[in-house]
Design a protein around this motif. Structure first.
Motif, PDB file in Angstrom:
ATOM      1  N   THR A 160       0.829  -1.215   0.000  1.00 36.02           N
ATOM      2  CA  THR A 160       0.000   0.000   0.000  1.00 36.02           C
ATOM      3  C   THR A 160       0.864   1.266   0.000  1.00 36.02           C
ATOM      4  O   THR A 160       0.340   2.359  -0.184  1.00 36.02           O
ATOM      5  N   GLN A 161       2.159   1.104   0.224  1.00 40.94           N
ATOM      6  CA  GLN A 161       3.051   2.260   0.225  1.00 40.94           C
ATOM      7  C   GLN A 161       3.567   2.525  -1.188  1.00 40.94           C
ATOM      8  O   GLN A 161       3.725   1.606  -1.993  1.00 40.94           O
ATOM      9  N   ASP A 162       3.860   3.791  -1.493  1.00 33.57           N
ATOM     10  CA  ASP A 162       4.331   4.155  -2.836  1.00 33.57           C
ATOM     11  C   ASP A 162       5.696   3.558  -3.145  1.00 33.57           C
ATOM     12  O   ASP A 162       5.929   3.029  -4.223  1.00 33.57           O
ATOM     13  N   ASP A 163       6.593   3.624  -2.174  1.00 34.59           N
ATOM     14  CA  ASP A 163       7.973   3.196  -2.400  1.00 34.59           C
ATOM     15  C   ASP A 163       8.203   1.908  -1.618  1.00 34.59           C
ATOM     16  O   ASP A 163       8.766   1.911  -0.531  1.00 34.59           O
ATOM     17  N   TYR A 164       7.740   0.789  -2.159  1.00 36.99           N
ATOM     18  CA  TYR A 164       7.850  -0.459  -1.412  1.00 36.99           C
ATOM     19  C   TYR A 164       8.743  -1.453  -2.144  1.00 36.99           C
ATOM     20  O   TYR A 164       8.889  -1.414  -3.365  1.00 36.99           O
ATOM     21  N   ALA A 165       9.346  -2.354  -1.354  1.00 30.50           N
ATOM     22  CA  ALA A 165      10.182  -3.423  -1.906  1.00 30.50           C
ATOM     23  C   ALA A 165       9.310  -4.660  -2.049  1.00 30.50           C
ATOM     24  O   ALA A 165       8.756  -5.157  -1.067  1.00 30.50           O
ATOM     25  N   ALA A 166       9.162  -5.154  -3.258  1.00 29.56           N
ATOM     26  CA  ALA A 166       8.267  -6.281  -3.509  1.00 29.56           C
ATOM     27  C   ALA A 166       8.698  -7.512  -2.703  1.00 29.56           C
ATOM     28  O   ALA A 166       9.880  -7.836  -2.620  1.00 29.56           O
ATOM     29  N   ASP A 167       7.741  -8.183  -2.086  1.00 30.19           N
ATOM     30  CA  ASP A 167       7.981  -9.420  -1.336  1.00 30.19           C
ATOM     31  C   ASP A 167       6.701 -10.239  -1.468  1.00 30.19           C
ATOM     32  O   ASP A 167       5.639  -9.825  -1.010  1.00 30.19           O
ATOM     33  N   GLU A 168       6.816 -11.421  -2.083  1.00 25.35           N
ATOM     34  CA  GLU A 168       5.596 -12.169  -2.407  1.00 25.35           C
ATOM     35  C   GLU A 168       4.819 -12.598  -1.169  1.00 25.35           C
ATOM     36  O   GLU A 168       3.583 -12.642  -1.178  1.00 25.35           O
ATOM     37  N   TYR A 169       5.532 -12.892  -0.058  1.00 27.72           N
ATOM     38  CA  TYR A 169       4.819 -13.360   1.127  1.00 27.72           C
ATOM     39  C   TYR A 169       4.181 -12.195   1.880  1.00 27.72           C
ATOM     40  O   TYR A 169       3.125 -12.355   2.488  1.00 27.72           O
ATOM     41  N   VAL A 170       4.812 -11.029   1.844  1.00 28.69           N
ATOM     42  CA  VAL A 170       4.170  -9.846   2.405  1.00 28.69           C
ATOM     43  C   VAL A 170       2.923  -9.500   1.596  1.00 28.69           C
ATOM     44  O   VAL A 170       1.864  -9.196   2.162  1.00 28.69           O
ATOM     45  N   GLN A 171       3.037  -9.566   0.270  1.00 32.62           N
ATOM     46  CA  GLN A 171       1.875  -9.313  -0.580  1.00 32.62           C
ATOM     47  C   GLN A 171       0.744 -10.294  -0.253  1.00 32.62           C
ATOM     48  O   GLN A 171      -0.430  -9.916  -0.130  1.00 32.62           O
ATOM     49  N   MET A 172       1.127 -11.558  -0.070  1.00 36.99           N
ATOM     50  CA  MET A 172       0.136 -12.592   0.248  1.00 36.99           C
ATOM     51  C   MET A 172      -0.506 -12.319   1.608  1.00 36.99           C
ATOM     52  O   MET A 172      -1.730 -12.439   1.775  1.00 36.99           O
ATOM     53  N   ALA A 173       0.319 -11.935   2.582  1.00 38.34           N
ATOM     54  CA  ALA A 173      -0.215 -11.639   3.921  1.00 38.34           C
ATOM     55  C   ALA A 173      -1.153 -10.441   3.872  1.00 38.34           C
ATOM     56  O   ALA A 173      -2.208 -10.428   4.520  1.00 38.34           O
ATOM     57  N   HIS A 174      -0.766  -9.443   3.079  1.00 40.12           N
ATOM     58  CA  HIS A 174      -1.634  -8.269   2.934  1.00 40.12           C
ATOM     59  C   HIS A 174      -2.976  -8.673   2.329  1.00 40.12           C
ATOM     60  O   HIS A 174      -4.035  -8.232   2.785  1.00 40.12           O
ATOM     61  N   ASP A 175      -2.947  -9.527   1.308  1.00 34.94           N
ATOM     62  CA  ASP A 175      -4.178  -9.937   0.629  1.00 34.94           C
ATOM     63  C   ASP A 175      -5.051 -10.812   1.525  1.00 34.94           C
ATOM     64  O   ASP A 175      -6.288 -10.689   1.513  1.00 34.94           O
ATOM     65  N   GLU A 176      -4.419 -11.715   2.284  1.00 38.72           N
ATOM     66  CA  GLU A 176      -5.186 -12.680   3.083  1.00 38.72           C
ATOM     67  C   GLU A 176      -5.669 -12.109   4.415  1.00 38.72           C
ATOM     68  O   GLU A 176      -6.746 -12.444   4.891  1.00 38.72           O
ATOM     69  N   TYR A 177      -4.840 -11.272   5.034  1.00 36.79           N
ATOM     70  CA  TYR A 177      -5.130 -10.833   6.397  1.00 36.79           C
ATOM     71  C   TYR A 177      -5.350  -9.326   6.545  1.00 36.79           C
ATOM     72  O   TYR A 177      -5.998  -8.907   7.503  1.00 36.79           O
ATOM     73  N   GLU A 178      -4.727  -8.535   5.679  1.00 35.73           N
ATOM     74  CA  GLU A 178      -4.628  -7.086   5.911  1.00 35.73           C
ATOM     75  C   GLU A 178      -4.242  -6.838   7.372  1.00 35.73           C
ATOM     76  O   GLU A 178      -4.962  -6.154   8.120  1.00 35.73           O
ATOM     77  N   PRO A 179      -3.118  -7.401   7.800  1.00 37.07           N
ATOM     78  CA  PRO A 179      -2.813  -7.391   9.232  1.00 37.07           C
ATOM     79  C   PRO A 179      -2.434  -6.007   9.747  1.00 37.07           C
ATOM     80  O   PRO A 179      -1.853  -5.196   9.030  1.00 37.07           O
ATOM     81  N   ALA A 180      -2.772  -5.771  10.999  1.00 37.87           N
ATOM     82  CA  ALA A 180      -2.250  -4.602  11.703  1.00 37.87           C
ATOM     83  C   ALA A 180      -0.951  -5.054  12.355  1.00 37.87           C
ATOM     84  O   ALA A 180      -0.941  -5.561  13.486  1.00 37.87           O
ATOM     85  N   VAL A 181       0.164  -4.944  11.606  1.00 39.12           N
ATOM     86  CA  VAL A 181       1.418  -5.541  12.080  1.00 39.12           C
ATOM     87  C   VAL A 181       1.904  -4.907  13.377  1.00 39.12           C
ATOM     88  O   VAL A 181       2.705  -5.508  14.100  1.00 39.12           O
ATOM     89  N   GLU A 182       1.424  -3.707  13.696  1.00 33.58           N
ATOM     90  CA  GLU A 182       1.821  -3.105  14.971  1.00 33.58           C
ATOM     91  C   GLU A 182       1.360  -3.962  16.147  1.00 33.58           C
ATOM     92  O   GLU A 182       1.936  -3.899  17.235  1.00 33.58           O
ATOM     93  N   ASN A 183       0.294  -4.767  15.941  1.00 38.60           N
ATOM     94  CA  ASN A 183      -0.142  -5.682  16.998  1.00 38.60           C
ATOM     95  C   ASN A 183       0.974  -6.640  17.368  1.00 38.60           C
ATOM     96  O   ASN A 183       1.136  -7.019  18.535  1.00 38.60           O
ATOM     97  N   TYR A 184       1.746  -7.070  16.369  1.00 35.80           N
ATOM     98  CA  TYR A 184       2.809  -8.046  16.621  1.00 35.80           C
ATOM     99  C   TYR A 184       4.041  -7.365  17.207  1.00 35.80           C
ATOM    100  O   TYR A 184       4.775  -7.979  17.983  1.00 35.80           O
ATOM    101  N   ARG A 185       4.238  -6.089  16.887  1.00 38.74           N
ATOM    102  CA  ARG A 185       5.280  -5.330  17.578  1.00 38.74           C
ATOM    103  C   ARG A 185       4.910  -5.203  19.066  1.00 38.74           C
ATOM    104  O   ARG A 185       5.777  -5.275  19.935  1.00 38.74           O
ATOM    105  N   ARG A 186       3.628  -5.006  19.336  1.00 33.02           N
ATOM    106  CA  ARG A 186       3.183  -4.897  20.725  1.00 33.02           C
ATOM    107  C   ARG A 186       3.396  -6.217  21.484  1.00 33.02           C
ATOM    108  O   ARG A 186       3.758  -6.203  22.670  1.00 33.02           O
ATOM    109  N   LEU A 187       3.195  -7.355  20.808  1.00 31.57           N
ATOM    110  CA  LEU A 187       3.472  -8.652  21.433  1.00 31.57           C
ATOM    111  C   LEU A 187       4.924  -8.724  21.894  1.00 31.57           C
ATOM    112  O   LEU A 187       5.222  -9.250  22.972  1.00 31.57           O
ATOM    113  N   VAL A 188       5.819  -8.214  21.054  1.00 30.71           N
ATOM    114  CA  VAL A 188       7.245  -8.217  21.380  1.00 30.71           C
ATOM    115  C   VAL A 188       7.491  -7.395  22.641  1.00 30.71           C
ATOM    116  O   VAL A 188       8.175  -7.843  23.579  1.00 30.71           O
TER     117      VAL A 188
END
Length: 204
Positions: A160-188
């Motif tokens: 979703t960012q303009d200047d992004y580095a393509a990564d197929e698994y990140v793309q897949m995660a975005h499509d499948e989950y649209e995750p709020a990755v900050e939740n996982y930073r909070r777990l840490v």
């Protein structure tokens, strides 16, 4: 001479993220191709390595022994592991261990869809090993580091960012989950804080 197949890396993952990893896939049509779960932070996992407190064991089998283990991570989130006749060593360990006990588990993620359409994620253990508190604490720190690396990689490859580095698994995660990755930073953060609280010297 055919090359010896190598085992997949066992990924360290906190239970909060592991239980959100409900999407599975193969990368070929071969019947023997590995099945991966997709972690919401944008990494595939065919094997996981977890350490936590075994709080409960139960034989849930009907016709034969089938052991369920409940393992809690430092955030209070739960992994479930299941071992039966095809995982005799792990089943024996679940039968013999007296909770509560620190254990390390290496195994394969498995998903199961319930009658009401929810997907549960569990571990089919290859090995279950009793460990000490030092080993558990080291796993927490290393898992925190690996999780932060995945979160950072997701941020850099977020489509979703303009200047992004393509990564197929990140793309897949975005499509499948649209995750709020900050939740996982909070777990840490929560896991490391709980570790600090446990190891803090008691006040006199």
């Amino acid at each position: 001479m055919a090359a010896t197949p190598t085992r997949e890396v066992a990924h360290r993952v906190f239970a909060g993220e592991f239980n959100d990893a409900t999407y599975t896939f193969k990368e070929s049509d071969d019947d023997r191709a590995p099945v991966y779960v997709l972690l919401p932070t944008g990494e595939r996992a065919n094997r996981v390595f977890v350490v936590g407190t075994l709080t409960e064991t139960e034989d849930v089998g009907e016709d034969s022994e089938y052991w369920q283990g409940r393992i809690v991570d430092p955030n209070g989130d739960t992994y479930f592991a299941y071992a039966g006749q095809y995982q005799p060593d792990a089943a024996s360990m679940l039968r013999e261990l007296e909770p509560p006990a620190y254990v390390s588990i290496v195994g394969k993620p498995r998903t199961y869809e319930t009658d009401d359409g929810e997907v549960n994620v569990s571990i089919r253990p290859e090995s279950i090993t009793p460990v000490d508190e030092t080993t558990r604490n080291r796993w927490v720190v290393e898992t925190a580091e690996r999780t932060l690396e995945r979160v950072q990689n997701y941020a850099e490859a977020d489509p979703t960012q303009d200047d992004y580095a393509a990564d197929e698994y990140v793309q897949m995660a975005h499509d499948e989950y649209e995750p709020a990755v900050e939740n996982y930073r909070r777990l840490v953060v929560e896991a490391l804080e709980s570790l600090e609280e446990e190891t803090a010297e008691p006040e006199v």
